[in-house]
Design an enzyme around this catalytic site. Sequence first.
Site, short mmCIF file in Angstrom:
data_model
loop_
_atom_site.label_atom_id
_atom_site.label_comp_id
_atom_site.label_asym_id
_atom_site.label_seq_id
_atom_site.Cartn_x
_atom_site.Cartn_y
_atom_site.Cartn_z
CG ASP A 117 -1.91 1.03 1.33
OD1 ASP A 117 -2.11 1.74 0.34
OD2 ASP A 117 -2.49 1.21 2.42
NE ARG A 179 -5.87 -12.05 9.78
CZ ARG A 179 -5.03 -11.04 9.53
NH1 ARG A 179 -4.55 -10.89 8.33
NH2 ARG A 179 -4.69 -10.19 10.48
P1 5GP Z 1 1.98 -0.60 3.74
O1 5GP Z 1 3.10 -0.61 4.74
O2 5GP Z 1 2.43 -0.96 2.35
O3 5GP Z 1 1.21 0.68 3.78
O4 5GP Z 1 0.90 -1.62 4.21
C1 5GP Z 1 1.02 -2.98 4.13
C2 5GP Z 1 0.07 -3.61 5.10
O5 5GP Z 1 -1.10 -2.80 5.34
C3 5GP Z 1 -0.46 -4.90 4.51
O6 5GP Z 1 0.38 -5.98 4.83
C4 5GP Z 1 -1.83 -5.00 5.16
O7 5GP Z 1 -1.70 -5.61 6.42
C5 5GP Z 1 -2.26 -3.56 5.36
N1 5GP Z 1 -3.16 -3.11 4.28
C6 5GP Z 1 -2.92 -2.16 3.36
N2 5GP Z 1 -3.97 -2.00 2.53
C7 5GP Z 1 -4.91 -2.89 2.93
C8 5GP Z 1 -6.23 -3.23 2.46
O8 5GP Z 1 -6.78 -2.69 1.49
N3 5GP Z 1 -6.87 -4.21 3.16
C9 5GP Z 1 -6.32 -4.85 4.22
N4 5GP Z 1 -7.05 -5.80 4.80
N5 5GP Z 1 -5.09 -4.56 4.69
C10 5GP Z 1 -4.38 -3.60 4.04
#
Ligand code: 5GP
Length: 194
Positions: A117, A179
């Site tokens: 993300d 999940r």
């Molecule tokens: P980042 O560090 O890239 O912002 O986020 C990664 C983590 O955020 C992922 O491993 C997940 O746990 C959570 N995450 C980000 N976007 C989503 C989403 O749309 N749905 C869910 N369930 N988790 C997300």
Amino acid sequence: MHFDCQERYPVASQHPLAHNIDYTLVPHEIIAQRIRELGETISRDYAGQEVVLVGVLKGAMPFLADLMRHISVPTVIDFVALSSYAGTSSTGVVRFQKDVEEPLEGRHVIVVEDIVDTGLTLHYLLQTLSLRNPKSLEICCLVDKPARRKVQVSPKYLGFTIPDRFIVGFGMDYEEHYRNLDFIGVLAPAAIAP
Ligand code: 5GP
């Protein structure tokens, strides 16, 4: 090569959690097919070598379980657990809750993650694991949500690119639920706590 998911599929109405899901973004059959392709690609890329798959708990669990069964080269699995805290600044702080048990030095390592993300989680993880001197270090990610990226992270192996929506299923949760869905869906607004 990865799939850009823009379509909305109806939710299978017999599913017990269907009323909490607005629409299906990636149906099970498409996920299964894509994971098979990723496993075959990894098998070709690492022909004659061993890989260490490092799954990021808990979200990558079903992805890793399916992926490893489509990899035909010698494969070792291990897991990390990370927690991320949105601090007062816009930079999230990521911490290890569980480290790998396998030594990574001189080995081909592939980090297996559910979704990227902002990129902060994988950026931190890659920086940390690269200090262990792996022979190679790549990312295999089921879903990419590029709209909210804060740091550059480019998975070599990627399942799907999606628009900026909060998704659940196939390992991904909302407050630890959903999940177990075998598809990726967008949560209905009514199912999200105010
Ligand atoms: P980042 O560090 O890239 O912002 O986020 C990664 C983590 O955020 C992922 O491993 C997940 O746990 C959570 N995450 C980000 N976007 C989503 C989403 O749309 N749905 C869910 N369930 N988790 C997300």
